[in-house]
Design a protein around this motif. Structure first.
Motif, short mmCIF file in Angstrom:
data_model
loop_
_atom_site.label_atom_id
_atom_site.label_comp_id
_atom_site.label_asym_id
_atom_site.label_seq_id
_atom_site.Cartn_x
_atom_site.Cartn_y
_atom_site.Cartn_z
N ARG A 289 0.85 -1.19 0.00
CA ARG A 289 0.00 0.00 0.00
C ARG A 289 0.89 1.24 0.00
N VAL A 290 0.68 2.11 -0.98
CA VAL A 290 1.47 3.34 -1.09
C VAL A 290 0.59 4.54 -0.80
N THR A 291 1.03 5.40 0.11
CA THR A 291 0.37 6.68 0.32
C THR A 291 1.29 7.76 -0.22
N THR A 292 0.71 8.79 -0.84
CA THR A 292 1.52 9.81 -1.51
C THR A 292 1.22 11.19 -0.94
N ARG A 293 2.21 12.07 -1.11
CA ARG A 293 2.09 13.46 -0.67
C ARG A 293 2.87 14.34 -1.64
N GLU A 294 2.29 15.46 -2.03
CA GLU A 294 2.98 16.41 -2.90
C GLU A 294 3.76 17.43 -2.09
N GLY A 295 4.79 17.99 -2.70
CA GLY A 295 5.55 19.03 -2.03
C GLY A 295 6.69 19.53 -2.90
N THR A 296 7.30 20.61 -2.47
CA THR A 296 8.50 21.09 -3.15
C THR A 296 9.68 20.20 -2.77
N THR A 297 10.74 20.26 -3.56
CA THR A 297 11.91 19.43 -3.26
C THR A 297 12.46 19.68 -1.86
N PRO A 298 12.66 20.93 -1.41
CA PRO A 298 13.17 21.13 -0.04
C PRO A 298 12.26 20.53 1.03
N ALA A 299 10.94 20.70 0.88
CA ALA A 299 10.01 20.16 1.86
C ALA A 299 10.05 18.63 1.89
N LEU A 300 10.14 18.02 0.71
CA LEU A 300 10.19 16.56 0.65
C LEU A 300 11.48 16.03 1.27
N VAL A 301 12.59 16.71 1.05
CA VAL A 301 13.86 16.27 1.64
C VAL A 301 13.79 16.39 3.16
N ARG A 302 13.21 17.47 3.67
CA ARG A 302 13.04 17.60 5.13
C ARG A 302 12.19 16.46 5.68
N SER A 303 11.15 16.10 4.95
CA SER A 303 10.29 15.00 5.39
C SER A 303 11.04 13.68 5.43
N LEU A 304 11.91 13.45 4.46
CA LEU A 304 12.74 12.25 4.47
C LEU A 304 13.63 12.24 5.70
N ARG A 305 14.27 13.36 5.98
CA ARG A 305 15.14 13.45 7.15
C ARG A 305 14.36 13.22 8.44
N ALA A 306 13.12 13.71 8.46
CA ALA A 306 12.29 13.52 9.66
C ALA A 306 11.74 12.11 9.77
N GLY A 307 11.81 11.36 8.68
CA GLY A 307 11.30 10.00 8.69
C GLY A 307 9.82 9.88 8.42
N THR A 308 9.15 10.98 8.03
CA THR A 308 7.73 10.89 7.73
C THR A 308 7.47 10.47 6.29
N LEU A 309 8.52 10.40 5.48
CA LEU A 309 8.46 9.80 4.16
C LEU A 309 9.51 8.70 4.07
N ASP A 310 9.20 7.66 3.30
CA ASP A 310 10.17 6.59 3.05
C ASP A 310 11.04 6.89 1.83
N LEU A 311 10.47 7.56 0.86
CA LEU A 311 11.23 7.97 -0.32
C LEU A 311 10.49 9.10 -1.00
N ALA A 312 11.19 9.79 -1.91
CA ALA A 312 10.58 10.93 -2.60
C ALA A 312 11.12 11.03 -4.00
N VAL A 313 10.28 11.54 -4.89
CA VAL A 313 10.69 11.87 -6.25
C VAL A 313 10.86 13.38 -6.30
N VAL A 314 12.08 13.84 -6.60
CA VAL A 314 12.37 15.27 -6.60
C VAL A 314 13.01 15.64 -7.93
N THR A 315 13.18 16.93 -8.15
CA THR A 315 13.86 17.41 -9.34
C THR A 315 15.16 18.10 -8.96
#
Length: 294
Positions: A120-146
């Protein structure tokens, strides 16, 4: 050390959002309540967790350690709750920049369902900096960024995040089909300098999303919109032009043409999958595989 679960959740929210004020908005707390929770957590841990400045709040070295373990603790508690209710779930939390939501994710997630229907995959949109912060915080497992040249690491923190290139795309310009730019295939930078642009705020590295980066002079932004489909509908209505990647072509509304910029260096954007350092879980590896070859 006896750390409160509420404090740990607040800590991760501050890391993910980048400031106490933004975390308060996300959690539905007041800013002072977030500050109190962090202060209590710092007393419990016996260390300073954040360096506070006008540019936001950054974790100290000790804060990085606490945040990393906080995510593990909260994940384990969530797993225990699922086991107690008899629900065993293979899940992945995936973040992506906005246009990936219609250009990349649908095909990748459809492919994943065919290969691994139990994930099961849950998704969230965001800017690259916000997604990277989320990865560091552990609230995302991975992210697609530009990323744009020279394609540096997504942040300067340690340990380094794991990155994998998906592919490169070149920006083009979406123009109204009845405009002076349409039907030509190419347009010059000098002509675009006088265009009305449809854009949205971006990041420090790219302050306007939707404006050609090599444009001479100050662009005339006539309409601000964050949603890419809204931008394209505004283009179709003749309200201005905006930059896109060619992979959105199948989704263009009627009345929109794509043109290349003739007399300027190509503006290349790299699509990158980013995840936490270390060996990925089988679920994360399966999602990365689907993103790589949907």
């Amino acid at each position: 050390m006896d750390l409160s679960m509420t404090g740990l959740r607040v800590l991760l929210a501050v890391v993910e959002q980048g400031s106490f004020t933004a975390a308060a908005g996300r959690l539905g707390y007041t800013q002072s309540a977030v500050s109190r929770q962090v202060a209590v957590l710092e007393r419990e841990a016996g260390v300073t967790l954040f360096d506070r400045g006008r540019g936001g709040s950054r974790l100290t070295a000790e804060g990085v350690i606490v945040a990393r373990h906080a995510r593990v603790v909260l994940d384990e508690l969530a797993a225990a709750g699922r086991e107690l209710t008899g629900a065993r779930e293979r899940s992945v939390h995936l973040g992506a920049f906005v246009s990936a939501g219609f250009a990349l994710l649908p095909a990748a997630l459809a492919s994943l369902r065919r290969r691994h229907p139990d994930i099961r995959v849950t998704t969230r949109e965001g800017t690259t900096p916000a997604l990277v912060r989320s990865l560091r915080a552990g609230t995302l497992d991975l992210a697609v960024v530009t990323a744009r040249p020279p394609f540096r690491a997504p942040d300067a923190e340690s340990p380094r995040l794991v990155t994998e290139r998906i592919g490169d795309v070149e920006l083009v310009v979406a123009v109204p089909s009845d405009s002076r730019y349409a039907g030509r295939g190419e347009v010059g930078v000098a002509e675009l300098a006088t265009a009305d642009w449809i854009a949205s705020p971006g990041t420090a590295a790219e302050p306007l999303l939707g404006v050609w980066p090599g444009l001479p002079g100050r662009p005339r932004v006539a309409h601000a919109a964050r949603d890419w489909l809204t931008k394209l509908q505004l283009v179709a209505a003749g309200c201005g032009v905006t930059t896109v990647t060619p992979d959105v072509a199948p989704l263009l509304p009627g009345g929109v043409d794509l043109v290349r910029v003739a007399d300027a260096p190509p503006e290349v954007r790299r699509l990158v999958v980013v995840c936490q350092p270390g060996r990925p879980t089988p679920e994360v590896a399966a999602v990365v595989s689907a993103l790589r070859s949907p």
